[in-house]
Design a protein around this motif. Sequence first.
Motif, PDB file in Angstrom:
ATOM      1  N   PHE A  48     -20.016   3.529 -25.084  1.00  0.00           N
ATOM      2  CA  PHE A  48     -18.748   3.399 -24.363  1.00  0.00           C
ATOM      3  C   PHE A  48     -18.871   3.965 -22.949  1.00  0.00           C
ATOM      4  O   PHE A  48     -18.450   3.347 -21.972  1.00  0.00           O
ATOM      5  N   LEU A  49     -19.496   5.141 -22.834  1.00  0.00           N
ATOM      6  CA  LEU A  49     -19.602   5.777 -21.516  1.00  0.00           C
ATOM      7  C   LEU A  49     -20.539   5.023 -20.581  1.00  0.00           C
ATOM      8  O   LEU A  49     -20.361   5.036 -19.364  1.00  0.00           O
TER       9      LEU A  49
ATOM     10  N   SER B 102     -17.425  -1.326 -17.749  1.00  0.00           N
ATOM     11  CA  SER B 102     -15.974  -1.173 -17.578  1.00  0.00           C
ATOM     12  C   SER B 102     -15.583   0.284 -17.357  1.00  0.00           C
ATOM     13  O   SER B 102     -14.519   0.573 -16.846  1.00  0.00           O
ATOM     14  N   GLN B 103     -16.452   1.190 -17.780  1.00  0.00           N
ATOM     15  CA  GLN B 103     -16.195   2.616 -17.501  1.00  0.00           C
ATOM     16  C   GLN B 103     -17.009   3.081 -16.297  1.00  0.00           C
ATOM     17  O   GLN B 103     -17.231   4.275 -16.101  1.00  0.00           O
ATOM     18  N   GLY B 104     -17.562   2.119 -15.514  1.00  0.00           N
ATOM     19  CA  GLY B 104     -18.341   2.503 -14.330  1.00  0.00           C
ATOM     20  C   GLY B 104     -19.790   2.785 -14.663  1.00  0.00           C
ATOM     21  O   GLY B 104     -20.546   3.269 -13.836  1.00  0.00           O
ATOM     22  N   GLY B 105     -20.235   2.443 -15.869  1.00  0.00           N
ATOM     23  CA  GLY B 105     -21.624   2.688 -16.251  1.00  0.00           C
ATOM     24  C   GLY B 105     -22.531   1.548 -15.810  1.00  0.00           C
ATOM     25  O   GLY B 105     -22.101   0.622 -15.102  1.00  0.00           O
TER      26      GLY B 105
ATOM     27  N   ASP C 145     -21.232  -6.070 -19.347  1.00  0.00           N
ATOM     28  CA  ASP C 145     -20.538  -6.560 -20.532  1.00  0.00           C
ATOM     29  C   ASP C 145     -21.478  -7.495 -21.299  1.00  0.00           C
ATOM     30  O   ASP C 145     -21.971  -8.481 -20.755  1.00  0.00           O
TER      31      ASP C 145
ATOM     32  N   ASP D  82     -13.065  -2.001 -23.070  1.00  0.00           N
ATOM     33  CA  ASP D  82     -12.638  -1.616 -21.716  1.00  0.00           C
ATOM     34  C   ASP D  82     -11.681  -0.429 -21.841  1.00  0.00           C
ATOM     35  O   ASP D  82     -10.613  -0.556 -22.441  1.00  0.00           O
ATOM     36  N   GLY D  83     -12.052   0.678 -21.270  1.00  0.00           N
ATOM     37  CA  GLY D  83     -11.274   1.911 -21.392  1.00  0.00           C
ATOM     38  C   GLY D  83      -9.844   1.756 -20.914  1.00  0.00           C
ATOM     39  O   GLY D  83      -8.904   2.273 -21.517  1.00  0.00           O
ATOM     40  N   ARG D  84      -9.689   0.972 -19.826  1.00  0.00           N
ATOM     41  CA  ARG D  84      -8.325   0.817 -19.275  1.00  0.00           C
ATOM     42  C   ARG D  84      -7.442   0.063 -20.261  1.00  0.00           C
ATOM     43  O   ARG D  84      -6.295   0.402 -20.495  1.00  0.00           O
TER      44      ARG D  84
ATOM     45  N   LEU E  90     -11.720   1.638 -30.197  1.00  0.00           N
ATOM     46  CA  LEU E  90     -12.280   2.832 -29.551  1.00  0.00           C
ATOM     47  C   LEU E  90     -12.028   4.080 -30.408  1.00  0.00           C
ATOM     48  O   LEU E  90     -12.922   4.882 -30.649  1.00  0.00           O
TER      49      LEU E  90
END
Lengths: 376, 396
Positions: free
Chosen positions: B45-46, B50-53, B57, B290-292, B370
């Motif tokens: 996830f991190l 989508s979390q800037g990693g 996708d 996607d975290g958002r 999540l």
Amino acid sequence: MPLEPFKHSAALTMGVELELQLIDPTDFNLSASATDMLHLLERSGFQGDVKPEVTESMIELATTVHTRYDALLAELKNIRDGLVAAGDRLNVSLCGGGTHPFQHWSEQRIFAKPRFKEVAALYGYLAKQFTVFGQHIHIGCTSADQGLFLLHGLNRYLPHFIALSGSSPFSQGVDTLFDSSRLNSVFAFPLSGRAPFMLDWADFERDYFAKMEATGIVKSMKDFYWDIRPKPEYGTIELRVCDTPLTVTRAAALAGYLQALCHMLLERRDPPPTEDDYLVYNYNRFQACRFGLDGILVHPATHENIPLREDILATLRRLEPHAEALDSRAALDILWREMVFDGNHASFLRHQYASAGGLQGMVAAAVSLFREDAAT
Amino acid sequence: MPDTLLRLLHDISWPAALALAWLAGEAGQRWLRLPRVSGYGIAGFLMAASQGGFLADPEGAPVTLLADFAFALILFELGYRINLRWLRANPWLGATSILEAFGTFGAVLAVALAFDVPPVPALLLAALTMSTSPAAVLRVANDLRSAGQVTERIMHLSAFNCVLSVATFKAVLGYSILTNSGSVFHAIWSSLVVVLASAGIGTLFGVAVPGLLRGIGGLARNATIAFALAALLLTTLTHALKFSPLLAALAFGLVARHRRVILSQAQRNFGALGDLLTVLLFVFVAATIDGRQALAGATLGLSIVGVRLAVKTAVTTLLSRASGISWRKGALTGVAMMPLSVFAILLMEQTRRSDFGAFEEMAGIAAVVLLLEVAGPLFTQWALARAGESVGKEER
């Protein structure tokens, strides 16, 4: 704590304890299900006596006290049916056999009971290696001295029981070439083997048990893992060398055989037991473990070599009138058939291994046999 | 030069992510007592874009097929552990399964509708949440060397509720197609035919592969590789035909078990191959979240997770004594059935590929996934430990 007094029983009563394997029906390995099984049995009003054993993949059933072989067999079948039905509800299978052929001892779990935890703490890996399955047969004695007489009188016949009940040819995934590899696990314990040769209970209590207790090694008779040991609290002697057979029918037959043997010994026509009988004891025991019914005995008195099979057949013939008196001819007939036609359960398992495709197929056959028990 | 470097980084992004996730799984296990699969999920996830990693996708990438294969192996193993005779011997188990699955469906549907989710996405959401993800359940149980009634029952119940979940999910799709396009043929094809054909192909494999193995001999040596290869073939085949690889793999395991060629103890998890693919699977699933989006649907997500836990636990507890276990073990069975993520994500992924676009409206699923990606295995681990079925540290 002094040894408790020897309770007097009616002569030649008998009772059987059987340690059974709990099997996972998916991979036929052992299944750590004792707690769940016991919980269900307790809740469903099950009448038989079933207890946990040292690891979670074993349970031990015990019959009540019997004088007749047929009643003993009926009770064993009844308990067996109840256990199989409980197992079906929990997706757990049961079977006999002295060892599980491919379990790894290191994967076994100690049953959560203080006494078993103590045993595990003291004996380390031996406790888990003790995931082996035996049949214990109790014979009632009218006095403690009679118990000691029978205990030592039976020393010459002990290999018969090992050979007839041998059902542990495989261990840790390989054929050990022993018919009873289970007894090798028992031998690792420091207090296993034979009882000291004493025929008087007062002597035994004073000159042996009290001294052993003073060493701090033992607290009660439970701490001895002898092949045959007195059980003062029941007023019995307990024969402990049998592997659990694959069927309750054969387990009952072995009890009938022991009862008839004791009936014969109590006539005191055999020469009385002596310390020198034990010179050949361990060797004969080894022969029976290793070769089963094909072993060779050294006679304790004459020192001649006798094929074990012949010795058992001769004994069966001698026991006929005693079995008549006890109404247990059927028990001897079953053993007779084993000797002449079927072989012991070690040969059954080896045959299954060869014909049913390996270790798992062999366990599957043992599970079916225990359930159906077509009088073998 | 920077371009080359970027391309290089892009090329090694997945292997690097797997290595990092594996390390995270081991570290989480050692220091926080987290189940390994939770560690893989958090890392995935991190690392996701989508979390800037740095992890793009994965949708549509070749790695998707690998994830499907990884899951097929797990489902095969699960199917292999299912004993259908148990259902006959203990009908209460079947009753528990039906009640917990459809009870969850009803309760989640009610929650989703209360949150104003449109009917079709609400139905899909309810169908998805019926299932318990076998990946987490099986891995956690195998990792803990757990054995006993809770273990046995979560295996069986999750296998059954996965089948019910796929069937319900496809039925909802069929219904939705029917209401949108009016094409009866298309509707039946997308639901009934897909379910039956997938199970049928799996069954064929389940008969053919053990037969082949018997012919070849050397079962102990050959079984693992033969089943793994067959699972790979089955996954690609059902993919190509747009059927359900999930159902096919489950049916394959189930039939193979009842044809009795036995996977030996050493081949649990398919050994190192299974371990490696599990890391990939959990990273893959976490990277799709996607975290958002998850944050946006958090309230709905939390409500669904709560209701799902309540229903499953209530049913397994109420029927526990009838089915032969204690209240306590019944309750723990329900709690242990928390995991969901992998199954839900893959089912959605595979359906998405069959060009259906109702998922955009399934707000809340990202949050559920999540939450349960990390918490699900934790609940399972906790429940198995409380039931006394996992191997304690002193015994390892």
